[in-house]
Write a protein that holds these residues in place. Structure first.
Motif: not given
Length: 370
Positions: A306-315, A341-349
């Protein structure tokens, strides 16, 4: 209050399974609500980018659900809009057909807000009456509903700010509050959704749990900064990257022209855009370091993936932000950037909640279902 704090004494797995089954309908309902809130945020972005937000000058929560149905009704709404400062200062001479275009954008945005209210309240009442949700979970869900109602009120306060003499747009700070309130609703819904069916996974180090929640907080800050950029139309200037005004860091005469200094954080176009850039760099750096840390200490585990996926989405979101800036914010790019931006927030939560619940998933699930 976090949902994990609602835990009751440990329940046996056999007792937890039926409770989880009863929560399936609740989780499906919350998933629909989350998708509708995402659609609402994107539609709100389209309303802003098309300049439609001030086309409806009154707040009629019930009767406003019906659009003008006759030429006389359209003429009445058009006359109200022609009395606004936005029309007089920016859109004088606008044709009725052009007014209908912006009116329907805003009307659709408000209609979706009403729909979300019904989709949230009616099933919640049914679940409460049937006893599917009760106790602290019911209070949490009711609180989210109240936050959604407050979000509607903030929306009207925002619109009202743009109808004041001399104003041609809504106040940027109120636009920021409106967007952040919507994102808070989304985050709360997703947090409950995850908590109703936590997955059994190895516990993550405390450091990873802390940085996961820092990513959630920084995502909120970055969304707020983006709202200020939108409210001040700051994306239409300094359309270069990585330099801004020919420098990596513009001089104080560009960033700090107002006194006291803090006014620049909300009212200076260059400062607002620069802050949004710095926020993006900080979010990307934290996401990458968190992903590397998770790979080292939770390699191959769900938290690391999940952390890797979040980093990719933020990038990807950072790249999209740069593209949006270079293209001077076309509608399609602006909407994709807001969706990102919404996707980043959703995955982070979701990531932060799952890490937080990893230590005792069955106990947390059973506590919410009781």
């Amino acid at each position: 209050m976090t949902i994990s704090a609602l835990s009751q004494p440990p329940a046996a797995p056999a007792a937890a399974a039926p409770a989880a089954d009863r929560m399936a309908a609740v989780r499906a309902w919350l998933a629909v609500v989350a998708l509708l809130v995402v659609a609402m945020v994107i539609l709100g972005g389209a309303t802003r980018l098309t300049g439609s937000g001030l086309s409806i000058t009154e707040w009629k929560p019930v009767t406003g659900a019906i659009p003008p149905l006759s030429d006389a009704a359209w003429a009445e709404e058009y006359a109200k809009y022609r009395a606004t400062p936005q029309y007089k200062l920016l859109n004088a001479g606008m044709a009725l057909s052009e007014f209908k275009f912006i009116f329907l954008w805003e009307w659709t945005h408000r209609l979706l807000g009403r729909l979300i209210g019904l989709v949230y309240i009616l099933p919640l009442v049914v679940f409460a009456v049937r006893g599917t949700v009760r106790g602290r979970l019911l209070w949490i869900l009711a609180g989210i509903g109240m936050l959604g109602g407050l979000q509607g009120a903030i929306g009207w306060i925002m619109v009202h700010s743009g109808l004041q003499p001399g104003m041609t747009a809504v106040a940027p700070v109120k636009l920021m509050l409106h967007l952040l309130a919507a994102c808070l609703v989304l985050a709360a819904v997703l947090a409950v959704w995850v908590g109703l069916r936590p997955r059994a996974e190895p516990a993550a180090p405390t450091r990873l749990r802390v940085t996961a929640w820092l990513l959630v907080g920084l995502s909120f800050i970055q969304i707020g900064l983006g709202a200020l950029v939108a409210g001040l139309h700051a994306g239409l200037i300094y359309n270069t990257w990585p330099l801004m005004d020919g420098q990596l860091v513009p001089g104080p005469q560009v960033l700090w022209p107002l006194t006291p200094w803090w006014l620049n954080l909300f009212g200076t176009v260059a400062t607002v855009q620069f802050d949004h850039r710095v926020g993006a760099y900080a979010l990307l750096a934290l996401a990458l370091s968190h992903a590397v840390d998770a790979a080292r200490h939770a390699g191959g585990r769900p938290a690391a993936r999940r952390a890797a996926m979040l980093a990719v989405i933020v990038g990807l979101q950072a790249v999209l932000g740069i593209l949006t800036l270079l293209l001077q914010v076309p509608l399609w790019a602006g909407l994709l950037h807001q969706l990102g931006a919404v996707a980043v927030l959703a995955v982070a939560v979701i990531h932060a909640r799952r890490i937080g619940l990893a230590a005792a998933p069955l106990r947390a699930s059973a506590a919410l279902a009781r």
